[in-house]
Scaffold this active site. Sequence first.
Site, PDB file in Angstrom:
ATOM      1  CG  HIS A  61       5.760   4.105  -2.963  1.00  0.00           C
ATOM      2  ND1 HIS A  61       6.286   2.979  -3.261  1.00  0.00           N
ATOM      3  CD2 HIS A  61       6.733   4.815  -3.101  1.00  0.00           C
ATOM      4  CE1 HIS A  61       7.307   2.856  -3.558  1.00  0.00           C
ATOM      5  NE2 HIS A  61       7.636   3.989  -3.537  1.00  0.00           N
TER       6      HIS A  61
ATOM      7  CB  CYS B 116       9.641   8.434  -0.540  1.00  0.00           C
ATOM      8  SG  CYS B 116       9.127   9.326  -2.002  1.00  0.00           S
TER       9      CYS B 116
ATOM     10  NE  ARG C 265      11.012   1.002  -0.732  1.00  0.00           N
ATOM     11  CZ  ARG C 265      10.919   1.596  -1.964  1.00  0.00           C
ATOM     12  NH1 ARG C 265      11.193   2.795  -2.483  1.00  0.00           N
ATOM     13  NH2 ARG C 265      10.272   0.690  -3.047  1.00  0.00           N
TER      14      ARG C 265
ATOM     15  NE  ARG D 188       7.832   2.303  -8.822  1.00  0.00           N
ATOM     16  CZ  ARG D 188       8.952   3.171  -8.343  1.00  0.00           C
ATOM     17  NH1 ARG D 188       9.407   3.998  -9.181  1.00  0.00           N
ATOM     18  NH2 ARG D 188       8.974   3.084  -6.953  1.00  0.00           N
TER      19      ARG D 188
ATOM     20  CD  GLN E 158       9.744   5.181   0.323  1.00  0.00           C
ATOM     21  OE1 GLN E 158      10.270   4.866  -0.911  1.00  0.00           O
ATOM     22  NE2 GLN E 158      10.725   5.376   1.472  1.00  0.00           N
TER      23      GLN E 158
HETATM   24  N1  NVA Z   1       5.201  10.336  -5.615  1.00  0.00           N
HETATM   25  C1  NVA Z   1       6.368  10.159  -6.399  1.00  0.00           C
HETATM   26  C2  NVA Z   1       7.050   8.995  -5.548  1.00  0.00           C
HETATM   27  C3  NVA Z   1       8.383   8.537  -6.136  1.00  0.00           C
HETATM   28  C4  NVA Z   1       8.990   7.331  -5.440  1.00  0.00           C
HETATM   29  C5  NVA Z   1       5.966   9.512  -7.762  1.00  0.00           C
HETATM   30  O1  NVA Z   1       4.932   8.901  -8.046  1.00  0.00           O
HETATM   31  O2  NVA Z   1       6.594   9.726  -8.719  1.00  0.00           O
HETATM   32  N1   CP Z   2      11.246   6.006  -3.376  1.00  0.00           N
HETATM   33  C1   CP Z   2      11.277   5.260  -4.579  1.00  0.00           C
HETATM   34  O1   CP Z   2      10.278   4.547  -4.608  1.00  0.00           O
HETATM   35  O2   CP Z   2      12.207   5.445  -5.497  1.00  0.00           O
HETATM   36  P1   CP Z   2      12.336   4.828  -6.679  1.00  0.00           P
HETATM   37  O3   CP Z   2      11.342   5.579  -7.720  1.00  0.00           O
HETATM   38  O4   CP Z   2      13.798   5.131  -7.409  1.00  0.00           O
HETATM   39  O5   CP Z   2      12.250   3.527  -7.071  1.00  0.00           O
END
Ligand code: NVA
Ligand code: CP
Length: 309
Positions: free
Chosen positions: A129, A263, A291, A102, A132
């Site tokens: 993502h 999500c 997930r 990530r 997801q």
């Molecule tokens: N768009 C959000 C998704 C979190 C799972 C982010 O990137 O923070």
């Molecule tokens: N939806 C998602 O990726 O959640 P987290 O940021 O908690 O991993």
Amino acid sequence: MRHFLTLKDFTKDEILEMIALAHKIKQQTSKKQYVPYLEHQTLGMIFEKSSTRTRVSFETGIYQLGGIGLFLSSNDIQLGRGEPMKDTARVISRMVDMVMIRTFSQEKLLEFAQYSKVPVINGLTDEYHPVQLMADYLTMLEFGKDINPICAYIGDGNNMAHSWLMLASKLGFELRIATPKGYECDASIVADALAFAKESGAVITISDDPKEAVRGASVITTDTWVSMGQEEEKATRLKDFKGYMVDKALMSLADSDAIFLHCLPAYREYEVSEEIFEKHAEEVFTQAENRLHAQKGVMVWLDQHRKER
Ligand code: NVA
Ligand code: CP
């Protein structure tokens, strides 16, 4: 060897193979049959941003598949003190069997993958993502919304919107995206999606009109208006996104048995009202649980394709 960096790199059949694997392994797990598909394998999990779902689902997932997960926060490893991504990749990928990252830019992820000896999985970047969306599609399937769905994504033209564009354009379903002016999806990602849509028959509509997007749709989804890394823009964003909340009035325009997906994490009374969120909590938390199952499908598929070579 294949990586899982964006759905752009996969065919419809490959995506459906991973979903089928996920579905099968979910059923096995529900009967407490823990098949060691990835016995003795180690998954390195590098996090440059916070996470609840991604961390817990990958760590639990690899354990249930017979392996072990290593949680590597950039605060704790030398990457956070300036060790280059490509060196981190060359070290870690000599010791583990698969890596999930990530991070911020997709470019950093690509750099890691380029130098990695093992499959790399995108656990969220600023652009995409994809894991997801695998969970989202598994959830659509379980709620009977996988046949000719009309999906409406309301909100920020961000990593989630981009990933919906890739899923819909690869699988060939209808997707309507409504974003406020100034928060549109990346033009080159839209262009890619439109090119894939020509082949798959997907119908993609992009507008700034949430009502038109939601009208008659069977799957409604949204995401936070302030993604990780955008904290300083919060005040402006909250102003600019007025009118984009998924609330009762907006949901009433959708198909009467439409599902709502998010999500998570969800910010009530911003992108979704408390009322709509709680009304659809079963769908949203099944999506979150998925997930775990969807990513098992991805990991096992990547492992099978490494062995085929
Ligand atoms: N768009 C959000 C998704 C979190 C799972 C982010 O990137 O923070
Ligand atoms: N939806 C998602 O990726 O959640 P987290 O940021 O908690 O991993």
